[in-house]
Scaffold this motif. Structure first.
Motif, PDB file in Angstrom:
ATOM      1  N   SER A 211       0.634   7.106  -5.262  1.00  0.00           N
ATOM      2  CA  SER A 211      -0.023   6.431  -4.156  1.00  0.00           C
ATOM      3  C   SER A 211      -0.723   7.436  -3.259  1.00  0.00           C
ATOM      4  O   SER A 211      -0.107   8.091  -2.424  1.00  0.00           O
ATOM      5  CB  SER A 211       0.996   5.623  -3.339  1.00  0.00           C
TER       6      SER A 211
ATOM      7  N   VAL B 176      -0.687   6.927   0.948  1.00  0.00           N
ATOM      8  CA  VAL B 176       0.524   6.957   1.769  1.00  0.00           C
ATOM      9  C   VAL B 176       0.440   8.053   2.815  1.00  0.00           C
ATOM     10  O   VAL B 176       0.809   7.867   3.975  1.00  0.00           O
ATOM     11  CB  VAL B 176       1.777   7.139   0.892  1.00  0.00           C
TER      12      VAL B 176
ATOM     13  N   GLN C  62       6.298   0.275  -0.448  1.00  0.00           N
ATOM     14  CA  GLN C  62       5.230   0.532  -1.406  1.00  0.00           C
ATOM     15  C   GLN C  62       4.881  -0.729  -2.193  1.00  0.00           C
ATOM     16  O   GLN C  62       3.712  -0.977  -2.501  1.00  0.00           O
ATOM     17  CB  GLN C  62       5.648   1.662  -2.355  1.00  0.00           C
TER      18      GLN C  62
ATOM     19  N   ALA D 104       8.401   5.638   3.714  1.00  0.00           N
ATOM     20  CA  ALA D 104       7.474   5.829   2.600  1.00  0.00           C
ATOM     21  C   ALA D 104       6.642   7.098   2.796  1.00  0.00           C
ATOM     22  O   ALA D 104       6.376   7.841   1.838  1.00  0.00           O
ATOM     23  CB  ALA D 104       6.565   4.618   2.460  1.00  0.00           C
TER      24      ALA D 104
END
Length: 271
Positions: free
Chosen positions: A11, A14, A93, A106
């Motif tokens: 990801s 993030v 997430q 996260a």
């Protein structure tokens, strides 16, 4: 768990352009922040000692520093979400929660994952920025492409070189590597002092003299070449209008954008 971390680590958004906004509502919070920053300074001095010791390899010093950073991120995850922080991060997430605890967990879990990956790759820099304002702190976890900033000091680890050299050149390369490590150790000790100056003891320094401070740093590696950099940053006094109610993710400030422009070579970018 490795499968979850692989998916999580994919990801890109993030961390990108985000920072942890940490309130400083009272003396206890001030002291905790100060202690955390002194841990950063102590880690710099430990790395300097290891680099200055010919019996310790550059890689060992590099790894010790990365392990300390990873441990601090794991500690932050536990502070936010307890022992089940990984599930909290994954739930955020997956879009199953959207609260500030999930977002921050996260954020740090992604930083932890990337730090663990970073230990095994080269040509990527750890490029964080920490800023102190009158009633809060921001922590930007950043990584950048490349292995050096425009102001980094580089030093070499001959044992990580893949080149085969004649004995004469190998000995010279080894001695030059030791010299570069000693120069780096000296510079890193000076970096530790910058940290101490930017974030002084709240029990000894008046509020007006400690309410602003900041540092940006970078550590990188490309094969046998390692790099280090740390310098002070002046926080924008107009960035926040009042104290935050609780920790939260915020957009990175102008200071982060400025350090990116000034310190990263043209071909580098924040990842």
């Amino acid at each position: 768990m490795s499968g979850q971390r692989d998916r999580f680590g994919g990801s890109m958004d993030v961390l990108y352009g985000k920072a942890d906004l940490v309130p400083l509502p009272d003396e206890e919070a001030e002291r905790l922040f100060y202690q955390n920053m002194m841990t950063v300074a102590d880690a710099q001095e430990l790395k300097a000692d290891m680099l200055a010791d010919p019996e310790t390899t550059v890689f060992e010093a590099h790894e010790r520093q990365l392990e300390g950073i990873a441990t601090s991120y794991e500690r932050r995850c536990r502070q936010l979400a307890g022992d089940d922080y990984e599930e909290t991060a994954m739930a955020y997430q997956r879009g199953e929660r959207d609260d500030h605890v999930g977002a921050l967990t996260a954020y740090y879990f992604e930083g932890l994952w990337r730090m663990q990956q970073y230990a095994t790759i080269t040509d990527t820099m750890f490029f964080p920025i920490i800023l102190r304002y009158p009633n809060c702190v921001t922590v930007n976890i950043r990584f950048a492409s490349g292995h050096t900033t425009t102001k980094s000091l580089v030093y070499e680890s001959p044992e990580h070189s893949t080149e085969e050299l004649d004995d004469e050149y190998a000995e010279r390369y080894y001695n030059e590597g030791l010299y570069s490590q000693k120069q780096a150790a000296k510079a890193i000790r000076e970096c530790a002092q910058i940290v101490r100056e930017q974030f002084p003891d709240p029990d000894e320094v008046p509020f007006e003299e400690r309410k602003y401070g900041g540092i940006v740093s970078a550590i990188g590696r490309r094969g046998p070449v390692f790099s280090t950099m740390l310098e002070s940053v002046e926080p924008d006094p107009d960035r926040f209008s009042g104290p935050p109610a609780h920790p939260m993710l915020v957009d990175e400030g102008p200071e982060a954008k400025q350090t990116t422009r000034e310190l990263l070579p043209e071909e580098s970018f924040v990842v």
